[in-house]
Design a protein around this motif. Structure first.
Motif, mmCIF file in Angstrom:
data_model
loop_
_atom_site.group_PDB
_atom_site.id
_atom_site.type_symbol
_atom_site.label_atom_id
_atom_site.label_comp_id
_atom_site.label_asym_id
_atom_site.label_seq_id
_atom_site.Cartn_x
_atom_site.Cartn_y
_atom_site.Cartn_z
ATOM 1 N N THR A 74 6.514 76.584 3.489
ATOM 2 C CA THR A 74 7.635 76.244 4.359
ATOM 3 C C THR A 74 8.941 76.184 3.557
ATOM 4 O O THR A 74 9.975 76.709 3.989
ATOM 5 C CB THR A 74 7.343 74.898 5.061
ATOM 6 O OG1 THR A 74 6.170 75.074 5.861
ATOM 7 C CG2 THR A 74 8.494 74.449 5.939
ATOM 8 N N ASP A 125 2.868 77.753 12.211
ATOM 9 C CA ASP A 125 2.024 76.579 11.951
ATOM 10 C C ASP A 125 2.040 75.671 13.174
ATOM 11 O O ASP A 125 3.040 74.977 13.426
ATOM 12 C CB ASP A 125 2.542 75.830 10.710
ATOM 13 C CG ASP A 125 1.602 74.690 10.299
ATOM 14 O OD1 ASP A 125 0.697 74.355 11.085
ATOM 15 O OD2 ASP A 125 1.775 74.148 9.193
ATOM 16 N N ASP A 170 6.324 81.907 8.449
ATOM 17 C CA ASP A 170 5.752 80.744 7.753
ATOM 18 C C ASP A 170 4.376 80.491 8.370
ATOM 19 O O ASP A 170 4.259 80.364 9.597
ATOM 20 C CB ASP A 170 6.687 79.539 7.993
ATOM 21 C CG ASP A 170 6.238 78.286 7.252
ATOM 22 O OD1 ASP A 170 5.351 78.380 6.381
ATOM 23 O OD2 ASP A 170 6.813 77.216 7.546
HETATM 24 MG MG MG Z 1 4.197 74.456 5.784
#
Ligand code: MG
Ligand code: GTP
Length: 259
Positions: free
Chosen positions: A19, A42, A108
């Motif tokens: 991240t 995520d 991500d």
């Molecule tokens: Mg992360």
């Protein structure tokens, strides 16, 4: 629709810095005035913990905590179920990407890499949301220094993890060493030296590990691939921005090689 998009998919073990690196790359692209978008894949991340603003967010569609409540599952079971349920939203995400049509897309990926990468869902998700005819894709696999500097054995397992991620997604892969602001120069150099020349791990070690490694088929896989692996391990810090230019230059090379 033709989308000549350049896509970076950031993968790595839990807490390795995916991240933070996504954020650092987004700052770099912002400063260069590039047209980019960030996709958070995520479903379990806490909304207020993301350092970047996700232009596209899997959590707008599905959240681990909702699946825990709905199906009375624990965090791991819920995460697995969530990853499987994501397939229901792939068209929506793909449509969002097409609407934005950025030049660069940063993805991500979830903390539990083993669930994301090794269940079939991970590659299905990536294939489905990024299969635009003219797009170029590359994985950035993060070496967490606090895993791989512990011992040669942990460095080898991180190298094998990177190799297995490559085979799982069958996409070009760039290895990056994260959090270098927390390491001294000797530590950085040693990790890079050994990671890019795995045979030196054997030379260096005069222990049981070395005798075991010499005979291990795994180390011969790494040594055989040394010229490929030896490609590079790019040191980066998402806090200071050191190495981000180098990482991006390598991404540009990989994207152009696959053009
Ligand atoms: Mg992360
Ligand atoms: N000093 C320093 N800390 C970092 C760096 N990159 C990440 N961190 C820290 O490491 C921790 C984990 O970073 P994240 O970016 O959340 O890692 P992640 O891989 O996304 O974590 P999960 O998604 O939970 O698997 C956070 O506390 C970050 O602030 C870095 O380059 N330097």
């Amino acid at each position: 629709m033709v989308l000549a998009m350049k896509i970076a998919i950031i993968v790595g073990t839990a807490g390795s810095g995916k991240t933070a690196l996504t954020h650092a790359l987004s700052i770099y692209l912002e400063e260069k005035g590039e047209d980019y978008a960030v996709l958070n894949l995520d479903p379990g991340v806490k909304d207020d913990s993301l350092p970047y603003y996700p232009d596209i967010n899997i959590r707008d569609y599905i959240r681990v905590e909702d699946i825990m409540n709905r199906y009375d599952l624990g965090p791991n079971g819920a995460f697995i179920a969530t990853m499987d349920l994501i397939v229901n939203y792939l068209n929506d995400i793909r449509n969002q990407i097409m609407d934005l049509a950025p030049d660069y897309l940063l993805i991500d990926t979830p903390g539990q890499m083993e669930v994301f990468a090794y269940r079939s869902t991970g590659s299905v998700v990536i294939d489905n949301i990024t299969n635009f005819p003219d797009s170029r894709k590359a994985l950035v696999f993060i070496f967490d220094p606090f895993l791989c500097k512990v011992s040669p054995g942990t460095l080898i397992s991180t190298l094998l993890l990177s190799e297995s991620i490559y085979w799982r997604f069958e996409l070009p892969i760039i290895n990056a060493l994260s959090k270098i602001d927390l390491l001294d120069e000797n530590e950085i150099n040693e990790i890079i030296e050994l990671a890019t020349h795995p045979s030196r791990i054997i030379e260096k070690e005069s222990s049981f590990l070395s005798r075991y490694l010499e005979k291990s088929p795994l180390i011969s896989v790494l040594v055989d691939r040394e010229d490929v692996l030896g490609k590079k391990l790019i040191p980066v810090s998402s806090v200071t921005g050191e190495g981000i230019f180098d990482l991006f230059s390598n991404l540009l090379n990989v994207w152009s090689e696959t053009a």
